[in-house]
Design a protein around this motif. Structure first.
Motif, PDB file in Angstrom:
ATOM      1  N   ARG A  70       0.836  -1.201   0.000  1.00 22.94           N
ATOM      2  CA  ARG A  70       0.000   0.000   0.000  1.00 22.94           C
ATOM      3  C   ARG A  70       0.876   1.257   0.000  1.00 22.94           C
ATOM      4  O   ARG A  70       0.627   2.201  -0.757  1.00 22.94           O
ATOM      5  CB  ARG A  70      -0.929   0.000   1.224  1.00 22.94           C
ATOM      6  N   ARG A  71       1.915   1.241   0.801  1.00 21.92           N
ATOM      7  CA  ARG A  71       2.823   2.393   0.854  1.00 21.92           C
ATOM      8  C   ARG A  71       3.566   2.581  -0.469  1.00 21.92           C
ATOM      9  O   ARG A  71       3.763   3.706  -0.922  1.00 21.92           O
ATOM     10  CB  ARG A  71       3.815   2.231   2.007  1.00 21.92           C
ATOM     11  N   LEU A  72       3.972   1.474  -1.092  1.00 27.24           N
ATOM     12  CA  LEU A  72       4.651   1.571  -2.391  1.00 27.24           C
ATOM     13  C   LEU A  72       3.713   2.116  -3.467  1.00 27.24           C
ATOM     14  O   LEU A  72       4.103   2.966  -4.270  1.00 27.24           O
ATOM     15  CB  LEU A  72       5.194   0.206  -2.817  1.00 27.24           C
ATOM     16  N   PHE A  73       2.487   1.624  -3.503  1.00 25.73           N
ATOM     17  CA  PHE A  73       1.529   2.089  -4.513  1.00 25.73           C
ATOM     18  C   PHE A  73       1.225   3.571  -4.352  1.00 25.73           C
ATOM     19  O   PHE A  73       0.976   4.275  -5.328  1.00 25.73           O
ATOM     20  CB  PHE A  73       0.230   1.286  -4.457  1.00 25.73           C
ATOM     21  N   ALA A  74       1.233   4.055  -3.112  1.00 26.94           N
ATOM     22  CA  ALA A  74       0.912   5.462  -2.852  1.00 26.94           C
ATOM     23  C   ALA A  74       2.059   6.401  -3.217  1.00 26.94           C
ATOM     24  O   ALA A  74       1.854   7.609  -3.307  1.00 26.94           O
ATOM     25  CB  ALA A  74       0.541   5.645  -1.381  1.00 26.94           C
ATOM     26  N   LEU A  75       3.248   5.869  -3.448  1.00 24.15           N
ATOM     27  CA  LEU A  75       4.402   6.717  -3.758  1.00 24.15           C
ATOM     28  C   LEU A  75       4.254   7.447  -5.089  1.00 24.15           C
ATOM     29  O   LEU A  75       4.600   8.609  -5.211  1.00 24.15           O
ATOM     30  CB  LEU A  75       5.690   5.879  -3.827  1.00 24.15           C
ATOM     31  N   ARG A  76       3.783   6.740  -6.080  1.00 19.42           N
ATOM     32  CA  ARG A  76       3.739   7.314  -7.420  1.00 19.42           C
ATOM     33  C   ARG A  76       2.328   7.782  -7.735  1.00 19.42           C
ATOM     34  O   ARG A  76       1.411   6.991  -7.850  1.00 19.42           O
ATOM     35  CB  ARG A  76       4.200   6.289  -8.453  1.00 19.42           C
ATOM     36  N   TYR A  83      11.149   8.257  -9.138  1.00 14.54           N
ATOM     37  CA  TYR A  83      11.229   7.374  -7.993  1.00 14.54           C
ATOM     38  C   TYR A  83      11.448   8.201  -6.733  1.00 14.54           C
ATOM     39  O   TYR A  83      12.122   9.229  -6.765  1.00 14.54           O
ATOM     40  CB  TYR A  83      12.385   6.385  -8.156  1.00 14.54           C
ATOM     41  N   VAL A  84      10.886   7.739  -5.629  1.00 17.19           N
ATOM     42  CA  VAL A  84      11.083   8.387  -4.341  1.00 17.19           C
ATOM     43  C   VAL A  84      11.398   7.317  -3.295  1.00 17.19           C
ATOM     44  O   VAL A  84      11.101   6.145  -3.485  1.00 17.19           O
ATOM     45  CB  VAL A  84       9.853   9.220  -3.903  1.00 17.19           C
ATOM     46  N   VAL A  85      11.976   7.753  -2.197  1.00 18.69           N
ATOM     47  CA  VAL A  85      12.310   6.840  -1.113  1.00 18.69           C
ATOM     48  C   VAL A  85      11.043   6.545  -0.314  1.00 18.69           C
ATOM     49  O   VAL A  85      10.380   7.469   0.171  1.00 18.69           O
ATOM     50  CB  VAL A  85      13.386   7.457  -0.193  1.00 18.69           C
ATOM     51  N   HIS A 136      17.798  -4.318  -4.099  1.00 19.82           N
ATOM     52  CA  HIS A 136      17.006  -3.102  -3.899  1.00 19.82           C
ATOM     53  C   HIS A 136      17.726  -2.117  -2.988  1.00 19.82           C
ATOM     54  O   HIS A 136      17.755  -0.914  -3.262  1.00 19.82           O
ATOM     55  CB  HIS A 136      15.638  -3.431  -3.304  1.00 19.82           C
ATOM     56  N   LEU A 137      18.315  -2.630  -1.911  1.00 15.91           N
ATOM     57  CA  LEU A 137      19.032  -1.749  -0.986  1.00 15.91           C
ATOM     58  C   LEU A 137      20.201  -1.076  -1.701  1.00 15.91           C
ATOM     59  O   LEU A 137      20.398   0.136  -1.562  1.00 15.91           O
ATOM     60  CB  LEU A 137      19.526  -2.534   0.224  1.00 15.91           C
ATOM     61  N   ALA A 138      20.951  -1.842  -2.481  1.00 17.42           N
ATOM     62  CA  ALA A 138      22.078  -1.265  -3.217  1.00 17.42           C
ATOM     63  C   ALA A 138      21.597  -0.206  -4.210  1.00 17.42           C
ATOM     64  O   ALA A 138      22.220   0.853  -4.357  1.00 17.42           O
ATOM     65  CB  ALA A 138      22.846  -2.371  -3.944  1.00 17.42           C
ATOM     66  N   TRP A 139      20.475  -0.473  -4.873  1.00 14.17           N
ATOM     67  CA  TRP A 139      19.930   0.492  -5.835  1.00 14.17           C
ATOM     68  C   TRP A 139      19.503   1.780  -5.131  1.00 14.17           C
ATOM     69  O   TRP A 139      19.804   2.872  -5.593  1.00 14.17           O
ATOM     70  CB  TRP A 139      18.748  -0.108  -6.597  1.00 14.17           C
ATOM     71  N   PHE A 144      19.874   7.353  -4.323  1.00 21.14           N
ATOM     72  CA  PHE A 144      19.526   8.418  -3.385  1.00 21.14           C
ATOM     73  C   PHE A 144      20.664   8.603  -2.375  1.00 21.14           C
ATOM     74  O   PHE A 144      20.779   7.819  -1.429  1.00 21.14           O
ATOM     75  CB  PHE A 144      18.227   8.095  -2.645  1.00 21.14           C
ATOM     76  N   PRO A 145      21.507   9.623  -2.571  1.00 21.24           N
ATOM     77  CA  PRO A 145      22.630   9.837  -1.648  1.00 21.24           C
ATOM     78  C   PRO A 145      22.193  10.019  -0.194  1.00 21.24           C
ATOM     79  O   PRO A 145      22.941   9.682   0.718  1.00 21.24           O
ATOM     80  CB  PRO A 145      23.291  11.120  -2.165  1.00 21.24           C
ATOM     81  N   ASP A 146      20.973  10.496   0.028  1.00 17.09           N
ATOM     82  CA  ASP A 146      20.496  10.716   1.394  1.00 17.09           C
ATOM     83  C   ASP A 146      19.681   9.538   1.930  1.00 17.09           C
ATOM     84  O   ASP A 146      18.999   9.665   2.948  1.00 17.09           O
ATOM     85  CB  ASP A 146      19.669  12.000   1.459  1.00 17.09           C
ATOM     86  N   PHE A 147      19.763   8.388   1.251  1.00 21.17           N
ATOM     87  CA  PHE A 147      19.016   7.213   1.717  1.00 21.17           C
ATOM     88  C   PHE A 147      19.477   6.857   3.126  1.00 21.17           C
ATOM     89  O   PHE A 147      20.683   6.826   3.398  1.00 21.17           O
ATOM     90  CB  PHE A 147      19.246   6.024   0.769  1.00 21.17           C
ATOM     91  N   PRO A 148      18.543   6.611   4.043  1.00 21.18           N
ATOM     92  CA  PRO A 148      18.916   6.332   5.445  1.00 21.18           C
ATOM     93  C   PRO A 148      19.893   5.157   5.568  1.00 21.18           C
ATOM     94  O   PRO A 148      19.597   4.051   5.139  1.00 21.18           O
ATOM     95  CB  PRO A 148      17.575   6.004   6.110  1.00 21.18           C
ATOM     96  N   ARG A 149      21.052   5.406   6.146  1.00 21.51           N
ATOM     97  CA  ARG A 149      22.096   4.379   6.271  1.00 21.51           C
ATOM     98  C   ARG A 149      21.700   3.271   7.246  1.00 21.51           C
ATOM     99  O   ARG A 149      22.235   2.178   7.173  1.00 21.51           O
ATOM    100  CB  ARG A 149      23.415   5.006   6.728  1.00 21.51           C
ATOM    101  N   LYS A 150      20.776   3.559   8.174  1.00 22.44           N
ATOM    102  CA  LYS A 150      20.416   2.540   9.168  1.00 22.44           C
ATOM    103  C   LYS A 150      19.505   1.446   8.594  1.00 22.44           C
ATOM    104  O   LYS A 150      19.368   0.391   9.196  1.00 22.44           O
ATOM    105  CB  LYS A 150      19.732   3.194  10.371  1.00 22.44           C
ATOM    106  N   ARG A 151      18.926   1.700   7.439  1.00 23.66           N
ATOM    107  CA  ARG A 151      18.034   0.684   6.857  1.00 23.66           C
ATOM    108  C   ARG A 151      18.823  -0.530   6.393  1.00 23.66           C
ATOM    109  O   ARG A 151      19.857  -0.415   5.766  1.00 23.66           O
ATOM    110  CB  ARG A 151      17.246   1.244   5.667  1.00 23.66           C
ATOM    111  N   ARG A 152      18.278  -1.689   6.707  1.00 23.55           N
ATOM    112  CA  ARG A 152      18.863  -2.947   6.269  1.00 23.55           C
ATOM    113  C   ARG A 152      18.166  -3.400   4.990  1.00 23.55           C
ATOM    114  O   ARG A 152      17.199  -2.782   4.550  1.00 23.55           O
ATOM    115  CB  ARG A 152      18.712  -4.013   7.364  1.00 23.55           C
TER     116      ARG A 152
END
Length: 159
Positions: A70-76, A83-85, A136-139, A144-152
């Motif tokens: 649901r969250r992914l579908f709401a992004l676009r 693309y957005v984070v 996906h994480l690598a992409w 996105f240079p500001d992608f949260p580093r704490k995300r696994r």
């Protein structure tokens, strides 16, 4: 069956990919259905604690999966292509919570049914989705240079 009916727009897919998906699901459904329908021990019961624990895991995994989709579908928004984070829910902890939820679902099913067929499907699901989550994480990190580093990639706080 849930995901294809929820996506906006229709992307083209090679016929071979669709045929392989159908073949796999027919095989998986036949093997698991045979187990549940006639091969499971006669004392198999929904009152069994293993079944209850597996059912709870399955429902929790499905809730995670549906919320993440649901969250992914709401992004676009309609008409947009950038693309957005993703934010919110388990997206704050992992790059692919929808995959995490699906893995939890099928591990719960394996626990509830206690069959080798269901365990094989759960392991196949992990083998299929874990590398995709890592990709996906690598992409995300490369895009996105500001992608949260704490995300696994897949498992909160671990991997």
């Amino acid at each position: 069956l849930v995901y294809p009916f929820r996506i906006r727009g229709r992307k083209r897919m090679p016929v071979l990919v669709a045929a392989m998906a159908i073949a796999f699901n027919v095989l998986n459904g036949t093997i698991n259905g045979s187990w549940l329908g006639s091969l499971a021990p006669r004392d198999f019961s929904a009152a069994d604690p293993w079944f209850a624990a597996g059912a709870v895991l399955f429902v929790a995994g499905m809730a995670i999966n549906l919320d993440s989709d649901r969250r992914l579908f709401a992004l676009r928004k309609p008409g947009r292509s950038e693309y957005v984070v993703p934010r919110g829910g388990l997206f704050e902890l992992v790059a692919s919570p929808n995959y995490f939820g699906e893995i939890i679902e099928w591990c719960g099913f394996a626990l509830a049914s206690r069959s080798l067929a269901a365990l094989a499907f759960a392991l196949y699901t992990i083998a299929n989705l874990a590398p995709r989550a890592r990709s996906h994480l690598a992409w995300y990190r490369a895009t996105f240079p500001d992608f949260p580093r704490k995300r696994r990639a897949l498992v909160p706080w671990i991997w």
